[in-house]
Design a protein around this motif. Sequence first.
Motif, PDB file in Angstrom:
ATOM      1  N   LEU A   1       0.824  -1.206   0.000  1.00  0.00           N
ATOM      2  CA  LEU A   1       0.000   0.000   0.000  1.00  0.00           C
ATOM      3  C   LEU A   1       0.860   1.258   0.000  1.00  0.00           C
ATOM      4  O   LEU A   1       0.526   2.250  -0.664  1.00  0.00           O
ATOM      5  CB  LEU A   1      -0.918  -0.004   1.219  1.00  0.00           C
ATOM      6  CG  LEU A   1      -2.101  -0.976   1.188  1.00  0.00           C
ATOM      7  CD1 LEU A   1      -2.787  -1.026   2.541  1.00  0.00           C
ATOM      8  CD2 LEU A   1      -3.091  -0.573   0.113  1.00  0.00           C
ATOM      9  N   LYS A   2       1.959   1.224   0.729  1.00  0.00           N
ATOM     10  CA  LYS A   2       2.847   2.385   0.784  1.00  0.00           C
ATOM     11  C   LYS A   2       3.345   2.755  -0.608  1.00  0.00           C
ATOM     12  O   LYS A   2       3.260   3.920  -1.032  1.00  0.00           O
ATOM     13  CB  LYS A   2       4.016   2.072   1.708  1.00  0.00           C
ATOM     14  CG  LYS A   2       5.086   3.155   1.735  1.00  0.00           C
ATOM     15  CD  LYS A   2       6.261   2.722   2.605  1.00  0.00           C
ATOM     16  CE  LYS A   2       7.386   3.753   2.557  1.00  0.00           C
ATOM     17  NZ  LYS A   2       8.552   3.331   3.395  1.00  0.00           N
ATOM     18  N   TYR A   3       3.855   1.779  -1.345  1.00  0.00           N
ATOM     19  CA  TYR A   3       4.402   2.063  -2.668  1.00  0.00           C
ATOM     20  C   TYR A   3       3.299   2.326  -3.691  1.00  0.00           C
ATOM     21  O   TYR A   3       3.489   3.089  -4.637  1.00  0.00           O
ATOM     22  CB  TYR A   3       5.285   0.901  -3.121  1.00  0.00           C
ATOM     23  CG  TYR A   3       6.579   0.817  -2.353  1.00  0.00           C
ATOM     24  CD1 TYR A   3       7.605   1.734  -2.584  1.00  0.00           C
ATOM     25  CD2 TYR A   3       6.776  -0.146  -1.372  1.00  0.00           C
ATOM     26  CE1 TYR A   3       8.792   1.674  -1.866  1.00  0.00           C
ATOM     27  CE2 TYR A   3       7.960  -0.210  -0.654  1.00  0.00           C
ATOM     28  CZ  TYR A   3       8.964   0.695  -0.902  1.00  0.00           C
ATOM     29  OH  TYR A   3      10.128   0.651  -0.191  1.00  0.00           O
ATOM     30  N   GLU A   4       2.128   1.706  -3.484  1.00  0.00           N
ATOM     31  CA  GLU A   4       1.011   1.941  -4.409  1.00  0.00           C
ATOM     32  C   GLU A   4       0.485   3.365  -4.275  1.00  0.00           C
ATOM     33  O   GLU A   4       0.225   4.043  -5.276  1.00  0.00           O
ATOM     34  CB  GLU A   4      -0.099   0.928  -4.147  1.00  0.00           C
ATOM     35  CG  GLU A   4      -1.205   0.940  -5.172  1.00  0.00           C
ATOM     36  CD  GLU A   4      -0.779   0.413  -6.525  1.00  0.00           C
ATOM     37  OE1 GLU A   4      -1.482   0.705  -7.517  1.00  0.00           O
ATOM     38  OE2 GLU A   4       0.254  -0.285  -6.588  1.00  0.00           O
ATOM     39  N   PHE A   5       0.323   3.823  -3.049  1.00  0.00           N
ATOM     40  CA  PHE A   5      -0.122   5.198  -2.847  1.00  0.00           C
ATOM     41  C   PHE A   5       0.927   6.189  -3.358  1.00  0.00           C
ATOM     42  O   PHE A   5       0.576   7.242  -3.907  1.00  0.00           O
ATOM     43  CB  PHE A   5      -0.401   5.456  -1.365  1.00  0.00           C
ATOM     44  CG  PHE A   5      -1.767   5.021  -0.925  1.00  0.00           C
ATOM     45  CD1 PHE A   5      -2.898   5.643  -1.439  1.00  0.00           C
ATOM     46  CD2 PHE A   5      -1.932   4.002  -0.007  1.00  0.00           C
ATOM     47  CE1 PHE A   5      -4.170   5.253  -1.041  1.00  0.00           C
ATOM     48  CE2 PHE A   5      -3.192   3.601   0.395  1.00  0.00           C
ATOM     49  CZ  PHE A   5      -4.312   4.228  -0.121  1.00  0.00           C
ATOM     50  N   ARG A   6       2.176   5.863  -3.174  1.00  0.00           N
ATOM     51  CA  ARG A   6       3.231   6.747  -3.664  1.00  0.00           C
ATOM     52  C   ARG A   6       3.194   6.837  -5.181  1.00  0.00           C
ATOM     53  O   ARG A   6       3.371   7.923  -5.755  1.00  0.00           O
ATOM     54  CB  ARG A   6       4.594   6.241  -3.184  1.00  0.00           C
ATOM     55  CG  ARG A   6       5.759   7.127  -3.587  1.00  0.00           C
ATOM     56  CD  ARG A   6       7.065   6.556  -3.085  1.00  0.00           C
ATOM     57  NE  ARG A   6       7.092   6.489  -1.624  1.00  0.00           N
ATOM     58  CZ  ARG A   6       8.115   5.962  -0.937  1.00  0.00           C
ATOM     59  NH1 ARG A   6       9.147   5.442  -1.582  1.00  0.00           N
ATOM     60  NH2 ARG A   6       8.075   5.943   0.374  1.00  0.00           N
ATOM     61  N   ALA A   7       2.944   5.725  -5.863  1.00  0.00           N
ATOM     62  CA  ALA A   7       2.924   5.716  -7.325  1.00  0.00           C
ATOM     63  C   ALA A   7       1.695   6.445  -7.866  1.00  0.00           C
ATOM     64  O   ALA A   7       1.787   7.208  -8.835  1.00  0.00           O
ATOM     65  CB  ALA A   7       2.963   4.279  -7.837  1.00  0.00           C
ATOM     66  N   THR A   8       0.533   6.204  -7.273  1.00  0.00           N
ATOM     67  CA  THR A   8      -0.688   6.832  -7.773  1.00  0.00           C
ATOM     68  C   THR A   8      -0.786   8.304  -7.375  1.00  0.00           C
ATOM     69  O   THR A   8      -1.430   9.095  -8.068  1.00  0.00           O
ATOM     70  CB  THR A   8      -1.926   6.080  -7.256  1.00  0.00           C
ATOM     71  OG1 THR A   8      -1.833   5.942  -5.824  1.00  0.00           O
ATOM     72  CG2 THR A   8      -2.025   4.701  -7.886  1.00  0.00           C
TER      73      THR A   8
END
Length: 279
Positions: A6-13
């Motif tokens: 979730l951390k990296y997904e939120f950062r990417a989006t």
Amino acid sequence: MLGKLLKYEFRATARVMLPVLAGLLLMALAARFAITRLYDWYRPVMIIGTFVVVAYFLAILAAGALTLVTLVYRFYRSLLSDEGYLSFSLPAGVHAQLWCKLITSAVWIAAAFAAVLLSVALVASPASLTGSVLSGLAGVAERLKLGWSIGAADLLAFALELLLLSLLAAMGGCLVFYASLSLGCGFADRKALWSVLIYLGISLGSNLLLGLAAGALGLGFSGGHMTISAGLVETLGLEPDYAGLWHLYMLGSCAVQAAYCAALYCVTAWALKKRLNLA
């Protein structure tokens, strides 16, 4: 592992979503300035103000479209393109990957909806908007209480049921794309075409099945009002009042939407496990 995903997904989006939502709010401020200032000037400036207001409404549509495209493209890129080799090499199963995408999508959809409401509040006069909304809600509540015996507790329950249904509908909307792309990418070639055809098949098939189920149960709308067959009311032992019927309709809709989401989730997880073809 889900937390790290979730951390990296939120950062990417966030690289796309934050500028989109910030741009919407800036357009709202520009529209507010145009309404309160430019309309008091001479005609050429009024025309510019009109274009600014129109651009604001277009920005609302663009924000919704970009939110959907960003979330769907992120799913495709991270799981179904060449990047999928890296994603599936991580110590996280298919379900963790899928829940990561669903949670991220739900948060950004809620954020986009909140940004739209905030932009409307910025464009409108806060005092007049608050007064109009409160007076309008008070009038509706009074009419519902006098005409249909629907009290404050029922209205609160309706709001919670509507919120739940909206969340399930948003997740279902994402899962339709996820399932279509996952199944379409299982073919060796023409993956995009297969994904579009599968999406159309799921959408048309689900609408047909929901219509048939509603007709079989006697649920429907007539003249702008929800209708339900007397036989179903008698079978369930319900009181034939408007509040009870609306609760039945909303809770039934939530149950159907939840089952729809569960079915799409299972199809997506199965396709990612058994039919994924990244070649």
